[in-house]
Design an enzyme around this catalytic site. Structure first.
Site, PDB file in Angstrom:
ATOM      1  N   CYS A 146       0.794  -1.232   0.000  1.00 35.09           N
ATOM      2  CA  CYS A 146       0.000   0.000   0.000  1.00 35.09           C
ATOM      3  C   CYS A 146       0.824   1.279   0.000  1.00 35.09           C
ATOM      4  CB  CYS A 146      -0.991  -0.029   1.163  1.00 35.09           C
ATOM      5  SG  CYS A 146      -2.342   1.117   0.925  1.00 35.09           S
ATOM      6  N   HIS A 239      -4.364  -4.799   0.485  1.00 38.87           N
ATOM      7  CA  HIS A 239      -3.914  -5.298   1.789  1.00 38.87           C
ATOM      8  C   HIS A 239      -4.265  -6.775   1.959  1.00 38.87           C
ATOM      9  CE1 HIS A 239      -2.527  -1.668   3.801  1.00 38.87           C
ATOM     10  NE2 HIS A 239      -3.524  -1.017   3.237  1.00 38.87           N
ATOM     11  N   GLU A 241      -2.823  -8.864   3.575  1.00 38.73           N
ATOM     12  CA  GLU A 241      -2.471  -9.315   4.924  1.00 38.73           C
ATOM     13  C   GLU A 241      -3.582  -9.046   5.937  1.00 38.73           C
ATOM     14  OE1 GLU A 241      -1.549  -6.544   3.550  1.00 38.73           O
ATOM     15  OE2 GLU A 241      -1.476  -4.922   5.031  1.00 38.73           O
TER      16      GLU A 241
END
Ligand code: SCA
Ligand code: HSE
Length: 354
Positions: A146, A239, A241
């Protein structure tokens, strides 16, 4: 971990032609088996510092149950830190100086919160570019998330990110547009990724600078791209994660800002994230909040626990598959000496020999 072609079975040749990783027996017996060392530069704000640690450690750990991974967290100057966060960093994080001496095979750089209009005005810009300059020379591959992606794309190619009219916020469907690249080999061709950002870098701009775009979303833009050499910098604009609850926490933060009169409009929900039950709960809650405000009654508490059973994680399997591909390739080309990025014979300008 790659297959070893220990017989003449034609399937090995066929898979190899399709791009699958196949080791010949000689290479397999001479491989220098060792653990991998991955740096984790955490530049997230305090509230998300440890959650972000868990998210990236989990992705690395869960993506491959056979190899051994040492993840080395560290951070840089130029980020506001509370006493508690600073104590955590001092006690558990390593220093960049030490990691430079010991060497790293791979580096992950987290997202961050920004406060200035231009990234180069952020206090962490200079320290971030120092880490990057070192890693570019000494680390096999750097993976950016990001904001780190926006920063390094600006630094490397001079492409400034563009402010979006509304925040890109939700869980979006993506398609693999380069199915031959080793990072996207054998993964689902359509999959979800969360995004949470006010800014974007666009596919055409990246392609003009020979950055290879691998995964895009018609709604959310580029998710995954790699540097022109094909591997040394991996860019995530989304994202992958994120935990199941991360966007819920961000939504709660926005609603709290409305309740605390920091913003005027009741925030929209992140898109494609809440199912109809969850949306109904939040719709009712918004009405209750606004009624309570109007009548000067106590604000009801945010219904996060009610909603949690309705949250689904629809992105983690593919995130793990991409991480596994990434770390597998790092392993294949990194030097036995962890201070050196490549084995002899690997071309730094085309390390995967694409
Ligand atoms: C949304 C908040 C403020 C929520 O934090 P809070 O402390 O308020 O959470 P809380 O409700 O009090 O709950 C505390 C518990 O939740 C955990 N927790 C906190 N944040 C979490 C998260 N994001 N995902 C999963 N768990 C999380 C804590 O570790 C703690 O767990 P335990 O109790 O179990 O310990 C935070 O997560 C945050 O600041 N997120 C980062 C948002 C951000 O700045 N993103 C920038 C990246 S975006 C980007 O890079 C681009 C920017 C752009 O272009 O616009
Ligand atoms: N790239 C090395 C593994 C790391 O030591 C090899 O394939 O032998």
């Amino acid at each position: 971990m790659p297959l070893v072609a220990h017989t003449q079975l034609p399937t090995f040749q066929r898979l190899k032609e399709e791009g699958e990783d196949i080791l010949n027996p000689d290479r397999a017996t001479h491989q220098h088996i060792r653990e991998l060392h991955i740096g984790f530069l955490n530049i997230m704000p305090d509230a998300a510092l440890e959650a972000t640690e868990r998210q990236f450690f989990r992705l690395v750990g869960a993506c491959n149950q056979i190899a051994q991974f040492h993840v080395h967290p560290f951070t840089i100057k130029g980020l506001p830190r509370s006493e508690t966060a600073q104590a955590h960093i001092s006690q558990y994080y390593e220093t960049f100086e030490q990691l430079k001496q010991d060497g790293l095979d791979a580096l992950i750089i987290s997202g961050a919160n920004v406060t200035h209009e231009h990234l180069q005005e952020e206090d962490f810009w200079q320290p971030l570019t120092e880490v990057f300059e070192w890693a570019k020379q000494n680390v096999t591959s750097i993976l950016c998330s990001c904001l780190a992606t926006h920063a390094l794309i600006q630094f490397c190619y001079g492409i400034e990110r563009t402010r979006l009219p509304t925040k890109r916020w939700g869980v979006y469907s993506h398609k693999v547009i380069d199915r031959k690249h080793p990072l996207t080999a054998e993964i689902n061709t359509r999959f979800d990724v969360p995004h949470s950002r006010f800014n974007e870098v666009f596919q055409e701009d990246l392609q003009q600078h020979s950055v290879k775009v691998l995964v895009t979303s018609s709604e959310a833009g580029v998710h995954l791209a790699v540097s022109p050499d094909g591997f040394r910098i991996v860019f995530f604009q989304g994202h992958p994660e994120y935990d199941d609850i991360s966007l819920l926490k961000e939504y709660k933060r926005e609603v709290m800002r409305f309740i605390n009169l920091e913003i005027d409009e009741y925030p929209p929900v992140p898109v494609h994230y809440f199912n109809s039950e969850a949306q109904a709960i939040f719709h009712a809650y918004a009405k209750q909040v606004q009624a309570a405000q109007k009548n000067q009654l106590p604000i009801p508490s945010f219904p996060d626990q009610e909603v949690e059973p309705f949250l689904d994680n629809t992105w983690r399997d593919t995130a793990k598959a991409v991480f596994n591909n990434w770390l597998g390739k790092v392993y294949q080309i990194t030097n036995q000496d962890r201070r050196l990025p490549f084995m002899p014979g690997v071309n730094p300008d085309n390390p995967l020999d694409l």
